[in-house]
Write a protein that holds these residues in place. Structure first.
Motif, PDB file in Angstrom:
ATOM      1  N   ASN A  60       2.866   7.823   2.602  1.00 27.84           N
ATOM      2  CA  ASN A  60       2.818   6.619   3.425  1.00 27.84           C
ATOM      3  C   ASN A  60       3.008   5.402   2.521  1.00 27.84           C
ATOM      4  O   ASN A  60       2.521   5.391   1.396  1.00 27.84           O
ATOM      5  CB  ASN A  60       1.459   6.476   4.115  1.00 27.84           C
ATOM      6  CG  ASN A  60       1.121   7.611   5.065  1.00 27.84           C
ATOM      7  OD1 ASN A  60       0.646   7.384   6.162  1.00 27.84           O
ATOM      8  ND2 ASN A  60       1.341   8.854   4.655  1.00 27.84           N
ATOM      9  N   TYR A  61       3.691   4.384   3.031  1.00 26.53           N
ATOM     10  CA  TYR A  61       3.783   3.138   2.285  1.00 26.53           C
ATOM     11  C   TYR A  61       4.016   1.980   3.248  1.00 26.53           C
ATOM     12  O   TYR A  61       4.593   2.157   4.317  1.00 26.53           O
ATOM     13  CB  TYR A  61       4.895   3.185   1.227  1.00 26.53           C
ATOM     14  CG  TYR A  61       6.276   3.462   1.770  1.00 26.53           C
ATOM     15  CD1 TYR A  61       7.101   2.431   2.216  1.00 26.53           C
ATOM     16  CD2 TYR A  61       6.769   4.765   1.828  1.00 26.53           C
ATOM     17  CE1 TYR A  61       8.364   2.678   2.699  1.00 26.53           C
ATOM     18  CE2 TYR A  61       8.040   5.026   2.312  1.00 26.53           C
ATOM     19  CZ  TYR A  61       8.835   3.984   2.742  1.00 26.53           C
ATOM     20  OH  TYR A  61      10.086   4.231   3.240  1.00 26.53           O
ATOM     21  N   PHE A 107      -3.218   3.483  -2.410  1.00 24.65           N
ATOM     22  CA  PHE A 107      -3.402   2.529  -3.501  1.00 24.65           C
ATOM     23  C   PHE A 107      -2.853   1.176  -3.059  1.00 24.65           C
ATOM     24  O   PHE A 107      -1.835   1.094  -2.363  1.00 24.65           O
ATOM     25  CB  PHE A 107      -2.669   2.999  -4.767  1.00 24.65           C
ATOM     26  CG  PHE A 107      -3.261   4.245  -5.367  1.00 24.65           C
ATOM     27  CD1 PHE A 107      -4.362   4.164  -6.201  1.00 24.65           C
ATOM     28  CD2 PHE A 107      -2.715   5.496  -5.092  1.00 24.65           C
ATOM     29  CE1 PHE A 107      -4.912   5.315  -6.763  1.00 24.65           C
ATOM     30  CE2 PHE A 107      -3.261   6.640  -5.642  1.00 24.65           C
ATOM     31  CZ  PHE A 107      -4.359   6.551  -6.480  1.00 24.65           C
ATOM     32  N   LEU A 108      -3.536   0.109  -3.463  1.00 27.52           N
ATOM     33  CA  LEU A 108      -3.154  -1.245  -3.069  1.00 27.52           C
ATOM     34  C   LEU A 108      -2.676  -2.018  -4.291  1.00 27.52           C
ATOM     35  O   LEU A 108      -3.256  -1.942  -5.363  1.00 27.52           O
ATOM     36  CB  LEU A 108      -4.326  -1.986  -2.430  1.00 27.52           C
ATOM     37  CG  LEU A 108      -4.944  -1.339  -1.176  1.00 27.52           C
ATOM     38  CD1 LEU A 108      -6.118  -2.181  -0.689  1.00 27.52           C
ATOM     39  CD2 LEU A 108      -3.897  -1.215  -0.076  1.00 27.52           C
ATOM     40  N   LEU A 109      -1.623  -2.802  -4.095  1.00 24.15           N
ATOM     41  CA  LEU A 109      -1.097  -3.654  -5.158  1.00 24.15           C
ATOM     42  C   LEU A 109      -0.907  -5.050  -4.580  1.00 24.15           C
ATOM     43  O   LEU A 109      -0.185  -5.233  -3.599  1.00 24.15           O
ATOM     44  CB  LEU A 109       0.231  -3.102  -5.661  1.00 24.15           C
ATOM     45  CG  LEU A 109       0.937  -3.932  -6.747  1.00 24.15           C
ATOM     46  CD1 LEU A 109       0.091  -3.980  -8.011  1.00 24.15           C
ATOM     47  CD2 LEU A 109       2.316  -3.352  -7.047  1.00 24.15           C
ATOM     48  N   GLY A 110      -1.571  -6.039  -5.153  1.00 27.15           N
ATOM     49  CA  GLY A 110      -1.475  -7.398  -4.641  1.00 27.15           C
ATOM     50  C   GLY A 110      -2.813  -8.079  -4.689  1.00 27.15           C
ATOM     51  O   GLY A 110      -3.669  -7.764  -5.518  1.00 27.15           O
ATOM     52  N   GLU A 116       0.840  -1.196   0.000  1.00 28.39           N
ATOM     53  CA  GLU A 116       0.000   0.000   0.000  1.00 28.39           C
ATOM     54  C   GLU A 116       0.877   1.249   0.000  1.00 28.39           C
ATOM     55  O   GLU A 116       1.949   1.290   0.594  1.00 28.39           O
ATOM     56  CB  GLU A 116      -0.941   0.011   1.213  1.00 28.39           C
ATOM     57  CG  GLU A 116      -0.268  -0.093   2.562  1.00 28.39           C
ATOM     58  CD  GLU A 116      -1.273  -0.089   3.704  1.00 28.39           C
ATOM     59  OE1 GLU A 116      -2.492   0.004   3.442  1.00 28.39           O
ATOM     60  OE2 GLU A 116      -0.836  -0.155   4.869  1.00 28.39           O
ATOM     61  N   GLY A 117       0.403   2.262  -0.679  1.00 31.09           N
ATOM     62  CA  GLY A 117       1.145   3.512  -0.747  1.00 31.09           C
ATOM     63  C   GLY A 117       0.232   4.651  -1.155  1.00 31.09           C
ATOM     64  O   GLY A 117      -0.702   4.463  -1.938  1.00 31.09           O
ATOM     65  N   GLY A 118       0.500   5.827  -0.604  1.00 29.99           N
ATOM     66  CA  GLY A 118      -0.328   6.974  -0.937  1.00 29.99           C
ATOM     67  C   GLY A 118      -0.001   8.160  -0.062  1.00 29.99           C
ATOM     68  O   GLY A 118       1.130   8.317   0.401  1.00 29.99           O
ATOM     69  N   PHE A 119      -1.015   8.977   0.195  1.00 31.03           N
ATOM     70  CA  PHE A 119      -0.815  10.260   0.860  1.00 31.03           C
ATOM     71  C   PHE A 119      -1.709  10.343   2.087  1.00 31.03           C
ATOM     72  O   PHE A 119      -2.861   9.889   2.064  1.00 31.03           O
ATOM     73  CB  PHE A 119      -1.142  11.409  -0.094  1.00 31.03           C
ATOM     74  CG  PHE A 119      -0.632  12.744   0.364  1.00 31.03           C
ATOM     75  CD1 PHE A 119       0.695  13.085   0.225  1.00 31.03           C
ATOM     76  CD2 PHE A 119      -1.503  13.665   0.944  1.00 31.03           C
ATOM     77  CE1 PHE A 119       1.166  14.318   0.641  1.00 31.03           C
ATOM     78  CE2 PHE A 119      -1.045  14.895   1.367  1.00 31.03           C
ATOM     79  CZ  PHE A 119       0.289  15.229   1.214  1.00 31.03           C
ATOM     80  N   GLY A 120      -1.168  10.900   3.165  1.00 27.31           N
ATOM     81  CA  GLY A 120      -1.933  11.067   4.390  1.00 27.31           C
ATOM     82  C   GLY A 120      -1.895  12.496   4.887  1.00 27.31           C
ATOM     83  O   GLY A 120      -0.898  13.206   4.717  1.00 27.31           O
ATOM     84  N   MET A 121      -2.993  12.916   5.500  1.00 25.77           N
ATOM     85  CA  MET A 121      -3.096  14.257   6.079  1.00 25.77           C
ATOM     86  C   MET A 121      -3.556  14.139   7.526  1.00 25.77           C
ATOM     87  O   MET A 121      -4.483  13.380   7.817  1.00 25.77           O
ATOM     88  CB  MET A 121      -4.102  15.106   5.290  1.00 25.77           C
ATOM     89  CG  MET A 121      -3.727  15.315   3.840  1.00 25.77           C
ATOM     90  SD  MET A 121      -5.095  16.034   2.869  1.00 25.77           S
ATOM     91  CE  MET A 121      -6.175  14.601   2.722  1.00 25.77           C
TER      92      MET A 121
END
Length: 249
Positions: free
Chosen positions: A82-83, A243-246, A41-46
């Motif tokens: 975040n990842y 976003f999720l990969l798997g 998982e990877g993306g942006f957090g606030m």
């Protein structure tokens, strides 16, 4: 003044890296054995927050410098990338995620030589979050209620220079660098390969992160009149888009 035992940034990063690799191995073995799902998982957090102790320092800075033409604003949103990994076994979810949260504030004024100068103040939290959740897990959709313990390094940095040159200047050495622990409660809404996650977080031991040191550095002429206890207090609501990969093993 209550403080955590000081660790160098390098040592903390090495420890977190080992923990992260260990958790990754655990997730891989778990999902392989139980035949369930594992995602990158990877993306942006606030994180919409009002760190009381740090903002007290900002207020005192503004109040004691009448020469400012642009006052420093409060810290109110620590955000960043975040990842990590998310494993789902039946109705249970396990997570290990690396988070970066930061914000920079600045003030501008005219010094005694009639030069326009700027001070920048930056708060950075880098760390590892370990989470556990439970909920509905269907094909293409999951709704998980989770909690996550975050262990991070809280670093406060500053620099001062002319407004024309400060952008290329290096930051001074950290004026504050210590571990910080916070706990968040979150809801993960997973739609295929996208996670939307609202959450609320609060410091577990707020008195361990005292901004009195920052006050002494930023406000050397007035800190003696202020409290010696200025807890950081980084609680607040937040939102992550990942976003999720798997998928299934």
């Amino acid at each position: 003044m209550v403080q955590l035992i000081y660790f160098s940034s390098l040592k903390i990063k090495q420890i977190m890296k080992k923990i992260f690799l260990g958790i990754t191995l655990f997730f891989t073995i778990t999902t392989t054995i139980f035949g369930q799902s594992m995602y990158l998982e990877g993306g942006f957090g606030m994180q919409f927050t009002k760190p009381d102790g740090l903002n007290f320092v900002v207020d005192r800075y503004n109040e004691t410098r009448p020469f400012l033409t642009e006052e420093m604003e409060h810290f109110n949103n620590l955000d960043g990338f975040n990842y990590g990994f998310l494993a789902i076994v039946d109705h249970l979810a396990f997570e290990a995620i690396y988070t970066h949260r930061s914000q920079t504030r600045s003030a501008v004024g005219i010094d005694a030589t009639n030069q326009e100068v700027e001070r920048r103040l930056r708060a950075v939290m880098n760390g590892l979050g370990l989470g556990l959740g439970y909920g509905v897990t269907e094909d293409g959709f999951s709704l998980l209620f989770s909690t996550r313990l975050n262990t991070s390094t809280l670093r406060i940095r500053t620099k001062v220079g002319s407004t024309d040159e400060i952008g290329s200047q290096d930051w001074d050495e950290d004026i504050y660098n210590s571990l910080i622990f916070d706990l968040d409660f979150n809801i993960k809404i997973i739609l295929k390969y996208i996670t939307i996650e609202p959450y609320y977080t609060f410091d577990i031991l707020p008195s361990l992160n005292n901004m009195a040191e920052v006050n002494e550095t930023i406000n050397p002429n007035t800190f003696q009149n202020d409290s010696n206890e200025l807890p950081f207090q980084g609680r607040g609501f937040g939102l992550k888009f990942l976003f999720l990969l798997g998928g299934e093993f």
